[in-house]
Structures are given as structure tokens and as C-alpha cells.
Design a protein around this motif. Sequence first.
Motif, mmCIF file in Angstrom:
data_model
loop_
_atom_site.group_PDB
_atom_site.id
_atom_site.type_symbol
_atom_site.label_atom_id
_atom_site.label_comp_id
_atom_site.label_asym_id
_atom_site.label_seq_id
_atom_site.Cartn_x
_atom_site.Cartn_y
_atom_site.Cartn_z
ATOM 1 N N ARG A 1 7.155 2.877 -5.423
ATOM 2 C CA ARG A 1 7.056 1.532 -4.842
ATOM 3 C C ARG A 1 5.674 0.949 -5.086
ATOM 4 N NH1 ARG A 1 10.329 3.481 -0.669
ATOM 5 N NH2 ARG A 1 8.515 4.195 0.463
ATOM 6 N N ARG A 2 4.647 1.777 -4.931
ATOM 7 C CA ARG A 2 3.277 1.313 -5.150
ATOM 8 C C ARG A 2 3.085 0.903 -6.610
ATOM 9 N NH1 ARG A 2 -1.926 1.765 -2.722
ATOM 10 N NH2 ARG A 2 -3.165 0.367 -3.992
ATOM 11 N N ILE A 3 3.619 1.684 -7.528
ATOM 12 C CA ILE A 3 3.549 1.318 -8.947
ATOM 13 C C ILE A 3 4.233 -0.032 -9.164
ATOM 14 C CG2 ILE A 3 4.363 1.911 -11.272
ATOM 15 C CD1 ILE A 3 4.001 4.880 -10.512
ATOM 16 N N MET A 4 5.401 -0.218 -8.536
ATOM 17 C CA MET A 4 6.145 -1.458 -8.716
ATOM 18 C C MET A 4 5.376 -2.655 -8.160
ATOM 19 S SD MET A 4 9.958 -2.612 -7.491
ATOM 20 C CE MET A 4 10.762 -1.429 -8.548
ATOM 21 N N GLY B 1 -1.305 -1.617 -0.894
ATOM 22 C CA GLY B 1 -2.725 -1.343 -1.070
ATOM 23 C C GLY B 1 -3.598 -2.190 -0.164
ATOM 24 N N CYS B 2 -3.182 -2.332 1.088
ATOM 25 C CA CYS B 2 -3.933 -3.150 2.044
ATOM 26 C C CYS B 2 -3.870 -2.495 3.419
ATOM 27 C CB CYS B 2 -3.365 -4.567 2.091
ATOM 28 S SG CYS B 2 -1.654 -4.658 2.671
ATOM 29 N N SER B 3 -4.432 -3.158 4.408
ATOM 30 C CA SER B 3 -4.432 -2.615 5.764
ATOM 31 C C SER B 3 -3.130 -2.955 6.488
ATOM 32 C CB SER B 3 -5.608 -3.180 6.563
ATOM 33 O OG SER B 3 -5.399 -4.554 6.835
ATOM 34 N N THR C 1 2.896 1.062 8.110
ATOM 35 C CA THR C 1 2.004 1.984 7.411
ATOM 36 C C THR C 1 2.470 2.209 5.976
ATOM 37 O OG1 THR C 1 1.533 3.072 9.514
ATOM 38 C CG2 THR C 1 0.965 4.280 7.511
ATOM 39 N N GLN C 2 3.763 2.427 5.776
ATOM 40 C CA GLN C 2 4.297 2.624 4.428
ATOM 41 C C GLN C 2 4.135 1.357 3.589
ATOM 42 O OE1 GLN C 2 8.220 3.678 5.847
ATOM 43 N NE2 GLN C 2 8.021 5.777 5.050
ATOM 44 N N THR C 3 4.367 0.198 4.207
ATOM 45 C CA THR C 3 4.212 -1.074 3.501
ATOM 46 C C THR C 3 2.760 -1.281 3.092
ATOM 47 O OG1 THR C 3 6.079 -2.012 4.716
ATOM 48 C CG2 THR C 3 4.592 -3.575 3.647
ATOM 49 N N ALA C 4 1.842 -0.978 4.000
ATOM 50 C CA ALA C 4 0.412 -1.108 3.694
ATOM 51 C C ALA C 4 0.029 -0.210 2.523
ATOM 52 C CB ALA C 4 -0.425 -0.774 4.922
ATOM 53 N N ARG D 1 8.980 -4.601 4.184
ATOM 54 C CA ARG D 1 9.177 -4.334 5.609
ATOM 55 C C ARG D 1 10.631 -4.471 6.032
ATOM 56 N NH1 ARG D 1 8.339 -2.091 9.489
ATOM 57 N NH2 ARG D 1 7.731 -3.396 11.203
ATOM 58 N N TYR D 2 11.256 -5.567 5.638
ATOM 59 C CA TYR D 2 12.551 -5.890 6.215
ATOM 60 C C TYR D 2 13.723 -5.640 5.291
ATOM 61 C CZ TYR D 2 9.440 -7.707 9.622
ATOM 62 O OH TYR D 2 8.441 -7.791 10.540
#
Length: 192
Positions: free
Chosen positions: A72-75, A152-154, A145-148, A137-138
Motif C-alpha cells: 500500500r505504501r508503494i502504491m 508517510g505522515c502523522s 495508524t496504518q493509514t499514516a 481509512r474508509y
Amino acid sequence: MRDTARPATGAGDDSDDFQAFVIGRWARLLRTAYLLTGEQHAAEDLVQGCLERTFVAWRKVSEARDPDAYVRRIMVNTHARRYRRGLKEYLSRGDGSGLGRELPESGDRIAQAVDRRDLFAALAQLPVRQREAVVLRYWEDLSETQTAAAMGCSVGTVKSNAARGITRLRSAIGLTHPGAGTTHSLHEGRTS
């Protein structure tokens, strides 16, 4: 005689594991990419690019605690780089037809709450970070936390972007009218 069925290094195992990963995640990755890009062909390109990067780092990805989060982070990173310029113009022509063939999962509250075409059109109008926060998120049902981590953010940035995005979606697709019977569908009871 030498057995040529499988290399001695175990590289075939990695390839088989990657192939199984792709087969098991393709539909979900494509759906997420479509929601991020707003266009079927762009979504397919995004997933392909994401999987190319994933394959190159497959050993690291497969050993990660949560390979899905890694992908997901790569995407999200690939999407942010690829579609930063001219995104609004590109997305404004999205009509939601790319997922028209897909049947909603049981319990898909978004599909039950509003017409998908209206939702996709409204989603396409959100700024990139708000759209990413709302989708992860939705739609993907990730925690803050997983979404952040994926964005790559808070966590605070996720909360504010998701809240702003949901507010804009509600006003764009008329979910703020209590008589419609759908006011609670997009954002009720979400805490972590």
C-alpha cells in the motif's frame, strides 16, 4: 542428471510466492488504485508500477511484518509521484465506469449509501491527500495508524485530511440531509 525443475537457490519459491501474492491481492489493489486515480487505465498502470517495484523488493516485502501495508505504501508513493501535476484535470473526466462491473462486497456501506458514479465523481474532486486518507481509512478500512504509515505522515494529518475529505464528500453528494436516510453511512463510529 541434473534436476532443472527448480533452481537450487530457491528463486523459484520467491517467484511462486510473489505470483500467489499478486493473484490474491489483484482485485483489491486495482480497486484501491481506481479510487486513487479515478480512471480504469490509470489504475491498471498504477497497480502494474506498484507490483514492479514490489517484485524488485519481494524478498524484503515478503519478510515484512505486514506485506500488504508495505505494498500500500508503494502504491501511495507511486501515485503521489505519478499524478501530482494536472491531477484535477485528469480526474475530472472519471465517471466511475471502471468499477461498474464489480459487485459490491457484502456490507459495502458506500455502495449502499450512494450511487457509485456520484461518489466517484465527488472523490475525484478531493485534493490528493484527502482522497488518499478517505480511500485508505474508509474504503480499505485501515486504522489511522496504518493509514499514516501508508501515506508517510502523522496520525493527526490523517485525521484532519480524512475529516475534511468526508465533509467535502458529504456536501458534494448530499449526505448531509437527514431525510435522505444515509447521513450516518460514511463516517459514523470510526475511532482508531
